[in-house]
Design a protein around this motif. Sequence first.
Motif, mmCIF file in Angstrom:
data_model
loop_
_atom_site.group_PDB
_atom_site.id
_atom_site.type_symbol
_atom_site.label_atom_id
_atom_site.label_comp_id
_atom_site.label_asym_id
_atom_site.label_seq_id
_atom_site.Cartn_x
_atom_site.Cartn_y
_atom_site.Cartn_z
ATOM 1 N N VAL A 125 36.798 -64.756 21.233
ATOM 2 C CA VAL A 125 36.811 -63.752 22.309
ATOM 3 C C VAL A 125 36.173 -64.297 23.581
ATOM 4 O O VAL A 125 36.372 -63.739 24.665
ATOM 5 N N ASP A 126 35.455 -65.416 23.456
ATOM 6 C CA ASP A 126 34.891 -66.046 24.669
ATOM 7 C C ASP A 126 35.990 -66.523 25.607
ATOM 8 O O ASP A 126 35.753 -66.780 26.774
ATOM 9 N N LEU A 127 37.221 -66.644 25.076
ATOM 10 C CA LEU A 127 38.330 -67.094 25.924
ATOM 11 C C LEU A 127 39.142 -65.922 26.484
ATOM 12 O O LEU A 127 40.196 -66.121 27.071
ATOM 13 N N PRO A 175 46.652 -72.290 11.147
ATOM 14 C CA PRO A 175 45.800 -73.428 11.497
ATOM 15 C C PRO A 175 45.146 -73.227 12.865
ATOM 16 O O PRO A 175 45.748 -72.613 13.753
ATOM 17 N N ASN A 176 43.908 -73.723 12.970
ATOM 18 C CA ASN A 176 43.232 -73.841 14.270
ATOM 19 C C ASN A 176 42.693 -72.544 14.880
ATOM 20 O O ASN A 176 42.248 -72.550 16.016
ATOM 21 N N VAL A 177 42.714 -71.450 14.132
ATOM 22 C CA VAL A 177 42.189 -70.203 14.697
ATOM 23 C C VAL A 177 40.665 -70.126 14.574
ATOM 24 O O VAL A 177 40.031 -69.259 15.185
ATOM 25 N N GLY A 178 40.084 -71.037 13.765
ATOM 26 C CA GLY A 178 38.618 -71.079 13.638
ATOM 27 C C GLY A 178 38.095 -70.649 12.279
ATOM 28 O O GLY A 178 36.924 -70.257 12.159
ATOM 29 N N LYS A 179 38.916 -70.753 11.246
ATOM 30 C CA LYS A 179 38.496 -70.344 9.897
ATOM 31 C C LYS A 179 37.268 -71.131 9.422
ATOM 32 O O LYS A 179 36.298 -70.553 8.933
ATOM 33 N N SER A 180 37.329 -72.461 9.593
ATOM 34 C CA SER A 180 36.214 -73.291 9.118
ATOM 35 C C SER A 180 34.948 -73.031 9.932
ATOM 36 O O SER A 180 33.846 -72.998 9.380
ATOM 37 N N THR A 181 35.125 -72.844 11.237
ATOM 38 C CA THR A 181 33.966 -72.560 12.093
ATOM 39 C C THR A 181 33.303 -71.258 11.655
ATOM 40 O O THR A 181 32.074 -71.166 11.593
ATOM 41 N N ILE A 182 34.121 -70.254 11.328
ATOM 42 C CA ILE A 182 33.578 -68.965 10.899
ATOM 43 C C ILE A 182 32.840 -69.105 9.573
ATOM 44 O O ILE A 182 31.718 -68.624 9.427
HETATM 45 P P1 GDP Z 1 40.691 -73.770 11.349
HETATM 46 O O1 GDP Z 1 41.837 -74.739 11.385
HETATM 47 O O2 GDP Z 1 41.211 -72.359 11.365
HETATM 48 O O3 GDP Z 1 39.724 -74.033 10.239
HETATM 49 O O4 GDP Z 1 39.921 -73.940 12.746
HETATM 50 P P2 GDP Z 1 38.574 -74.766 13.047
HETATM 51 O O5 GDP Z 1 37.395 -74.031 12.542
HETATM 52 O O6 GDP Z 1 38.754 -76.185 12.610
HETATM 53 O O7 GDP Z 1 38.539 -74.652 14.643
HETATM 54 C C1 GDP Z 1 39.634 -75.056 15.445
HETATM 55 C C2 GDP Z 1 39.171 -75.252 16.882
HETATM 56 O O8 GDP Z 1 38.801 -73.992 17.460
HETATM 57 C C3 GDP Z 1 37.934 -76.147 17.007
HETATM 58 O O9 GDP Z 1 38.093 -76.974 18.130
HETATM 59 C C4 GDP Z 1 36.802 -75.149 17.205
HETATM 60 O O10 GDP Z 1 35.708 -75.698 17.907
HETATM 61 C C5 GDP Z 1 37.489 -74.065 18.006
HETATM 62 N N1 GDP Z 1 36.818 -72.748 17.873
HETATM 63 C C6 GDP Z 1 36.391 -72.147 16.737
HETATM 64 N N2 GDP Z 1 35.790 -70.960 17.007
HETATM 65 C C7 GDP Z 1 35.855 -70.796 18.349
HETATM 66 C C8 GDP Z 1 35.391 -69.763 19.255
HETATM 67 O O11 GDP Z 1 34.807 -68.749 18.882
HETATM 68 N N3 GDP Z 1 35.659 -69.954 20.578
HETATM 69 C C9 GDP Z 1 36.301 -71.065 21.051
HETATM 70 N N4 GDP Z 1 36.501 -71.152 22.365
HETATM 71 N N5 GDP Z 1 36.727 -72.055 20.225
HETATM 72 C C10 GDP Z 1 36.504 -71.930 18.908
#
Ligand code: GDP
Length: 313
Positions: free
Chosen positions: A143-145, A35-42
Amino acid sequence: MEIPDRQGNKHAQKRIILEFIMNHRSGFVNILGNPNVGKSTIMNALVGEKLSIITSKAQTTRHRIMGIVSGEDFQIVYSDTPGIVRPKYQLHQSMMNFVKTALTDADIIIYVTDVTEKKEDINDYTEKIKSSGIPVIVVINKVDLSNQTELEIIVQSWKDRFPGSPVIPVSALRNFNLDILLNAIISKLPEGEPYFPKDQLTDKYERFFASEIIREKIMVNYQKEVPYSAEVEIESYKEENDLLRIRAVIHVARDTQKGIIIGHKGSKLKKTGTQARHDMEEFFGRKVFLELYVKVTNDWRDKPQDLKRFGYR
Ligand code: GDP
Ligand code: MG
């Protein structure tokens, strides 16, 4: 100059069509990870549409959501999945079923991790992925972090964990390296015909997105257990000329949660509704009239009947 006869012409054309089909690549690309690694954002970034809701809270995604990207000679069917969770409710069990299916029907697995994940966050699920024999692309997000030195160590540790698999550092938020990721995916796609019409974007219906938009606002506006106890049901969805009329029920698991969702004189519910309506208007590209209700559906997260009704298996 040679003028090809009718027969020859036809023949040539047939070969061109055949070559086109042979060179077409298509496949199911399933996005897995904690959870929260950014799957949905990707997935949203790769699809170019906000299909999957994103919040800073874990377990935002509950269903498996497909996003389809088609080019002239390829079609990628992405699946965003709920994160890998240890089941606490029957709801979690269902969420993990989506994850399990995602492991069996993938042509390619994108395993997402991020620069903040620790060794102890990496569970034995990676072993399951490895033994499935499905090609894996490891994506290191956010990787921005991080910085160059730190990143090199992380990349190497994933190369050791998945020998032979590409390891691609990206920032989904900053749109960094996603083109490299896309090329890596296309190069691993099997040859085949498209699975869906080329203009189709997703397997889900409008109603689903309407409920997910409301759920996102609930995740954002409420604390602790409340958002995890809420489920949204679209009671009616009507298109009237250029207006969308949507009636939705927010189901909560306990009596006390109803008051919390509504808030003082309805202020909280109103805020949630206004935000959801705004996003819906953007998503659907038309005016939306949204009615929201709150209902107590006792312990729905552990009731098979309710789970089924809300679209879980
Ligand atoms: P999921 O649970 O894996 O689907 O994760 P989400 O896509 O919901 O993202 C979880 C959190 O990580 C959100 O607050 C996003 O804005 C943040 N996030 C996603 N991609 C990046 C990224 O490339 N850099 C940073 N700093 N935060 C990110
Ligand atoms: Mg998600």
